[in-house]
Design an enzyme around this catalytic site. Sequence first.
Site, PDB file in Angstrom:
ATOM      1  NE  ARG A 223      -3.115  78.407  12.535  1.00 53.13           N
ATOM      2  CZ  ARG A 223      -2.696  79.574  12.052  1.00 53.13           C
ATOM      3  NH1 ARG A 223      -3.331  80.126  11.024  1.00 53.13           N
ATOM      4  NH2 ARG A 223      -1.663  80.204  12.564  1.00 53.13           N
TER       5      ARG A 223
ATOM      6  CE  LYS B  36     -15.530  55.824  13.852  1.00 52.07           C
ATOM      7  NZ  LYS B  36     -14.499  56.847  13.622  1.00 52.07           N
TER       8      LYS B  36
END
Length: 387
Positions: free
Chosen positions: A46, A197
Amino acid sequence: MTGDGTRTVRAGLPEAEAYAPTLPGPVFAAHYHLPGDAVGPYTYGRDGNPTWSLLERAISELESPGTDAETVVFSSGMGAISAVLLSQLRQGDAAVLPSDGYQLLPALVERLAGYGVAVRTAPTGEDAQLAALDDRTKLLWLETPSNPGLDVCDIRRLAEAAHARGALVAVDNTLATPLGQRPLELGADFAVASGTKALTGHGDVLLGYVTCRDPRLAAEVRAWRKTVGAIPGPMEAWLAHRSLATLQLRVDRQAATALALAEALRDRPEIAGLRHPGLPTDPAHQVAAGQMRGGRFGCVVSFTLPDKEHADRFLAALRLVDDATSFGGVRSTAERRGRWGGDAVPEGFIRFSVGAEDPDDLIADVLRALDAASGAASDTASAAAGG
């Protein structure tokens, strides 16, 4: 390396090693060998991952070349946006956000208000957020060009005004990409984007990132990522890094085709509110031309058709364009944005994302679909009159 194409192809690659791949494959690890004290570059899954590290270095080289900028990658664009806002704002602070930004910003505004943060909003166009700044403002959030309306604000002007009041400035650079705009060079403290995107550009990865030049700010954002666990998977990070190599090719092709499409739509009688920052007649063009790089004004064109039914007919008639959300992919997409309910747009508003198809083919498909949608409307009107 000075050219954008050279930089994107080489960004973040490790030093050459005999018989090793030029871009190492994804590292899948929840934990690492960790003798002694819990220090070192990789201690737990993590906290860090070698695949993230290469991608983060690559994005830093694109967002802020030639500096010691640091990038923190996230599992999504909203993860990155939330990390900046929630790591920097405390009870009693004030923030200024765009009223016409991404549709999930209002949900964050509601969350911030619940934490005791005063949020003021103003439109992106004409630098309207200037009027909302005061001495209580801790953070100014800009989105330029805005999504989906494609308004543009003057980053340098707003950053100078915010810094004069002691506020930090974050810029959502998703639509522009680091090849089209470098917010940190224009005075921003954070460059934030959804890598989902155009950065990755193939519609197969969810990703977000934050880039800072201030190590303290980067550390605060990184600590937030660790705390909430908004980490990308190693495969997603590797796919994103692999996709960067074609970023300049994709962005240049899409920007040129988007401008050509916008020009082809200017005289269509059924279209209102046509927007693309590259159009010389667009209200945002002058400011965009002063801060967006290389004639890259983005891949998105927006316009409004007469009503919901007309827009739906247009979308259904398209053959080379997917009716899908998101933007920046190699395959063109379009959608009636009002279906989501979060944007203040007319029912017939279309957000069109230009892909990498041949420009002539794509424009012909759009014009044919517009003719089909208008023809169907005329037939319906004639039938009604005849009845």
